[in-house]
Write a protein that holds these residues in place. Sequence first.
Motif, PDB file in Angstrom:
ATOM      1  N   ILE A   1       0.839  -1.203   0.000  1.00  0.00           N
ATOM      2  CA  ILE A   1       0.000   0.000   0.000  1.00  0.00           C
ATOM      3  C   ILE A   1       0.872   1.249   0.000  1.00  0.00           C
ATOM      4  CG2 ILE A   1      -1.565   1.365   1.447  1.00  0.00           C
ATOM      5  CD1 ILE A   1      -2.992  -0.671  -0.317  1.00  0.00           C
TER       6      ILE A   1
ATOM      7  N   THR B   1       2.042   1.808  -3.428  1.00  0.00           N
ATOM      8  CA  THR B   1       0.955   2.286  -4.276  1.00  0.00           C
ATOM      9  C   THR B   1       0.681   3.770  -4.017  1.00  0.00           C
ATOM     10  OG1 THR B   1       0.036   0.051  -4.217  1.00  0.00           O
ATOM     11  CG2 THR B   1      -1.381   1.763  -5.078  1.00  0.00           C
ATOM     12  N   VAL B   2       0.755   4.188  -2.756  1.00  0.00           N
ATOM     13  CA  VAL B   2       0.601   5.619  -2.431  1.00  0.00           C
ATOM     14  C   VAL B   2       1.722   6.415  -3.096  1.00  0.00           C
ATOM     15  CG1 VAL B   2       0.746   7.323  -0.561  1.00  0.00           C
ATOM     16  CG2 VAL B   2      -0.662   5.282  -0.278  1.00  0.00           C
TER      17      VAL B   2
ATOM     18  N   ALA C   1       1.014   6.799  -6.693  1.00  0.00           N
ATOM     19  CA  ALA C   1      -0.059   7.777  -6.918  1.00  0.00           C
ATOM     20  C   ALA C   1       0.505   9.189  -6.867  1.00  0.00           C
ATOM     21  CB  ALA C   1      -1.167   7.599  -5.878  1.00  0.00           C
TER      22      ALA C   1
ATOM     23  N   THR D   1      -0.625   3.011 -10.559  1.00  0.00           N
ATOM     24  CA  THR D   1      -1.401   2.474  -9.443  1.00  0.00           C
ATOM     25  C   THR D   1      -2.249   1.283  -9.888  1.00  0.00           C
ATOM     26  OG1 THR D   1      -3.058   4.211  -9.799  1.00  0.00           O
ATOM     27  CG2 THR D   1      -1.426   4.581  -8.057  1.00  0.00           C
TER      28      THR D   1
ATOM     29  N   GLN E   1      -3.261  -5.901   0.519  1.00  0.00           N
ATOM     30  CA  GLN E   1      -3.826  -4.778  -0.214  1.00  0.00           C
ATOM     31  C   GLN E   1      -5.337  -4.747  -0.008  1.00  0.00           C
ATOM     32  OE1 GLN E   1      -4.138  -4.821  -4.562  1.00  0.00           O
ATOM     33  NE2 GLN E   1      -2.804  -3.042  -4.526  1.00  0.00           N
TER      34      GLN E   1
ATOM     35  N   VAL F   1      -6.313   5.316  -1.834  1.00  0.00           N
ATOM     36  CA  VAL F   1      -5.205   5.678  -2.719  1.00  0.00           C
ATOM     37  C   VAL F   1      -5.759   6.289  -4.009  1.00  0.00           C
ATOM     38  CG1 VAL F   1      -3.299   4.792  -4.131  1.00  0.00           C
ATOM     39  CG2 VAL F   1      -3.588   3.979  -1.792  1.00  0.00           C
TER      40      VAL F   1
ATOM     41  N   GLN G   1      -5.100  10.006  -5.420  1.00  0.00           N
ATOM     42  CA  GLN G   1      -4.579  10.276  -6.761  1.00  0.00           C
ATOM     43  C   GLN G   1      -5.498  11.230  -7.513  1.00  0.00           C
ATOM     44  OE1 GLN G   1      -3.218   6.877  -8.950  1.00  0.00           O
ATOM     45  NE2 GLN G   1      -3.020   8.017 -10.840  1.00  0.00           N
TER      46      GLN G   1
END
Length: 167
Positions: A17, A20-21, A24, A44, A59, A67, A71
């Motif tokens: 995560i 992924t942040v 983004a 992402t 996730q 997230v 974004q």
Amino acid sequence: MTATQRVDLWLRQATPIALTVLLAILSAVPIGIPGYTAVVPAYTAMAAFYWAVFRPDLQPPFALFLVGVLQDILAATPLGMTALSLMIVHGLAVSQRRAFLGKPFVLAWFGFVLIHALAAFLVWFLASLLALRLVGPEPAVFQYLVTVTLFPVVAWVFVRIHRYVVR
């Protein structure tokens, strides 16, 4: 288990995560190329697919939704569009993960190509509905093509992170 081991485990489990942040945020950073923000690869979505297939336990959909909202805020896109796209990618990847596990990478890549096509089309369609007219599909198509072309490279990085950090 010691406190240090618990923190280490928590950091390892938070990596998908957190990554992924970071993607983004990087996706929304202007780099000075005119029109780049309209066609920046969907990093992402790549992360959502990879982690949904290989570590869905790390996730959670709610975190992925947040997230996507982040974004959208950073990129000034309609609120919820990226979140919806990530939910579609995540949901379909989780539902089909047995078809990808233990198979050659090209099968997972093909799965991403199909799943992301559906998500990208839906986002384009909803953007057209919000605009009350058909939005030109060229940027969406170009973004899609760049995203699926870069997926093997980004997935290679995810595999290394998965193997050496997340475990």
